[in-house]
Design an enzyme around this catalytic site. Structure first.
Site, PDB file in Angstrom:
ATOM      1  N   TYR A 101      -2.170 -10.361  -8.024  1.00  0.00           N
ATOM      2  CA  TYR A 101      -3.543  -9.911  -8.296  1.00  0.00           C
ATOM      3  C   TYR A 101      -3.574  -8.402  -8.574  1.00  0.00           C
ATOM      4  CZ  TYR A 101      -8.431  -8.835  -7.309  1.00  0.00           C
ATOM      5  OH  TYR A 101      -9.721  -8.363  -7.373  1.00  0.00           O
ATOM      6  N   TYR A 102      -2.932  -7.635  -7.683  1.00  0.00           N
ATOM      7  CA  TYR A 102      -2.945  -6.174  -7.858  1.00  0.00           C
ATOM      8  C   TYR A 102      -2.158  -5.762  -9.090  1.00  0.00           C
ATOM      9  CZ  TYR A 102      -5.621  -4.926  -3.789  1.00  0.00           C
ATOM     10  OH  TYR A 102      -6.668  -4.761  -2.911  1.00  0.00           O
ATOM     11  N   ASP A 134       0.858  -1.195   0.000  1.00  0.00           N
ATOM     12  CA  ASP A 134       0.000   0.000   0.000  1.00  0.00           C
ATOM     13  C   ASP A 134       0.892   1.242   0.000  1.00  0.00           C
ATOM     14  OD1 ASP A 134      -2.484  -1.320   0.047  1.00  0.00           O
ATOM     15  OD2 ASP A 134      -2.258  -1.730   2.181  1.00  0.00           O
TER      16      ASP A 134
HETATM   17  C1  SAM Z   1      -2.183  -3.483  -2.408  1.00  0.00           C
HETATM   18  S1  SAM Z   1      -2.320  -4.985  -1.540  1.00  0.00           S
HETATM   19  C2  SAM Z   1      -1.138  -6.016  -2.421  1.00  0.00           C
HETATM   20  C3  SAM Z   1      -1.361  -7.475  -2.176  1.00  0.00           C
HETATM   21  C4  SAM Z   1      -0.458  -8.399  -3.017  1.00  0.00           C
HETATM   22  N1  SAM Z   1       0.926  -8.242  -2.663  1.00  0.00           N
HETATM   23  C5  SAM Z   1      -0.658  -8.146  -4.494  1.00  0.00           C
HETATM   24  O1  SAM Z   1       0.250  -7.574  -5.119  1.00  0.00           O
HETATM   25  O2  SAM Z   1      -1.710  -8.546  -5.030  1.00  0.00           O
HETATM   26  C6  SAM Z   1      -1.460  -4.648  -0.034  1.00  0.00           C
HETATM   27  C7  SAM Z   1      -1.578  -5.762   0.984  1.00  0.00           C
HETATM   28  O3  SAM Z   1      -0.787  -5.436   2.110  1.00  0.00           O
HETATM   29  C8  SAM Z   1      -1.499  -5.765   3.286  1.00  0.00           C
HETATM   30  N2  SAM Z   1      -0.958  -4.884   4.353  1.00  0.00           N
HETATM   31  C9  SAM Z   1      -0.740  -3.550   4.266  1.00  0.00           C
HETATM   32  N3  SAM Z   1      -0.192  -3.094   5.404  1.00  0.00           N
HETATM   33  C10 SAM Z   1      -0.046  -4.178   6.214  1.00  0.00           C
HETATM   34  C11 SAM Z   1       0.473  -4.361   7.522  1.00  0.00           C
HETATM   35  N4  SAM Z   1       0.977  -3.356   8.225  1.00  0.00           N
HETATM   36  N5  SAM Z   1       0.463  -5.611   8.037  1.00  0.00           N
HETATM   37  C12 SAM Z   1      -0.053  -6.657   7.334  1.00  0.00           C
HETATM   38  N6  SAM Z   1      -0.545  -6.549   6.086  1.00  0.00           N
HETATM   39  C13 SAM Z   1      -0.543  -5.322   5.539  1.00  0.00           C
HETATM   40  C14 SAM Z   1      -2.951  -5.553   2.956  1.00  0.00           C
HETATM   41  O4  SAM Z   1      -3.799  -6.334   3.774  1.00  0.00           O
HETATM   42  C15 SAM Z   1      -3.000  -5.990   1.489  1.00  0.00           C
HETATM   43  O5  SAM Z   1      -3.328  -7.363   1.331  1.00  0.00           O
END
Ligand code: SAM
Length: 225
Positions: free
Chosen positions: A206-207, A125
């Site tokens: 996925y993203y 994120d």
């Molecule tokens: C934009 S998504 C990307 C997911 C995956 N890596 C993809 O590319 O499809 C960001 C992921 O980071 C996780 N996330 C963000 N900050 C986090 C944190 N501090 N601890 C655990 N998970 C976190 C969110 O739950 C989410 O699934």
């Protein structure tokens, strides 16, 4: 909450490759696998790669298929997302895969100093306006340094230009050796090398697919901490 999500939560709670024991530093309880992942979980002495914010765990599973002599652990707070990677790993009998469901902020409660050998950050994120929450920001790098030896490689893959620039600024400010960088990994074979190119191209998250279909360039930075 939708029926499908509830079903996934129920299933993931039973998956033997998903750790859902929520550990918080203030608990004072030592997580039994901390320092013992290789001996007690993987039952080998192979290096451990972490995928942080792994979502559905495409890198954890994709790398585990390619590198059977390494161990891979995906971490994310969202259980319904982890479900997909964990289910695929079980179906394929990938014994070099595990997932941890909790906030990455508490990573030191799960891993001992030096226990982790590589870190992947696919599409974290970007947290606009909140730089300290970014997974490449110094508070997180400090946590990684507490569980990984000096020289551990971090791979960042992102569509977000601001986050990419921020990562490069951090690399510069804290003098992390920069090993590779690309503004557009799908075009940069000569700059990033064929081995990186194939890993970055063949494993798509996925993203990533969402961002690509909307025309975003995919950036990559690799540095050691
Ligand atoms: C934009 S998504 C990307 C997911 C995956 N890596 C993809 O590319 O499809 C960001 C992921 O980071 C996780 N996330 C963000 N900050 C986090 C944190 N501090 N601890 C655990 N998970 C976190 C969110 O739950 C989410 O699934």
């Amino acid at each position: 909450m939708g029926h499908r999500k509830l079903k996934k939560f129920a299933e993931v709670a039973e998956f033997p490759n998903v750790i859902q024991t929520h550990m918080f530093p203030e608990d004072g309880i030592v997580f039994p696998l901390k320092g013992n992942w290789k001996t007690d979980y993987f039952k080998n002495n192979n290096p451990i790669t972490l995928e942080l914010g792994c979502g559905r765990g495409e890198y954890t599973v994709g790398l585990a298929r390619r590198f059977p002599n390494r161990n891979f652990i995906g971490m994310d707070i969202k259980g319904a997302r982890l479900w997909k990677g964990a289910k695929a790993a079980l179906a394929e009998n990938l014994t070099n895969v595990a997932f941890v469901r909790n906030r990455i902020d508490f990573i030191e409660t799960y891993f001992a100093p030096g226990e982790v050998n590589e870190i992947w950050l696919p599409f974290p994120d970007p947290y606009p306006g909140k730089p300290k929450k970014r997974l490449v920001a110094e508070p997180f790098i400090k946590r990684y340094r507490n569980i990984a030896p000096a020289g551990t490689i971090v791979h960042l893959k992102t569509d977000n230009h601001e986050l990419y620039e921020f990562a490069l600024e951090q690399v510069n400010e804290f003098s992390y050796p920069l090993l590779a960088q690309s503004e557009n990994v799908y075009l940069d074979v000569p700059d990033i090398g064929t081995e990186r190119f194939s890993l970055l191209r063949e494993i798509q998250t996925y993203y990533e697919k969402l961002f690509q279909s909307s025309g975003s360039k995919i950036h990559y930075a690799e540095f050691s901490i």
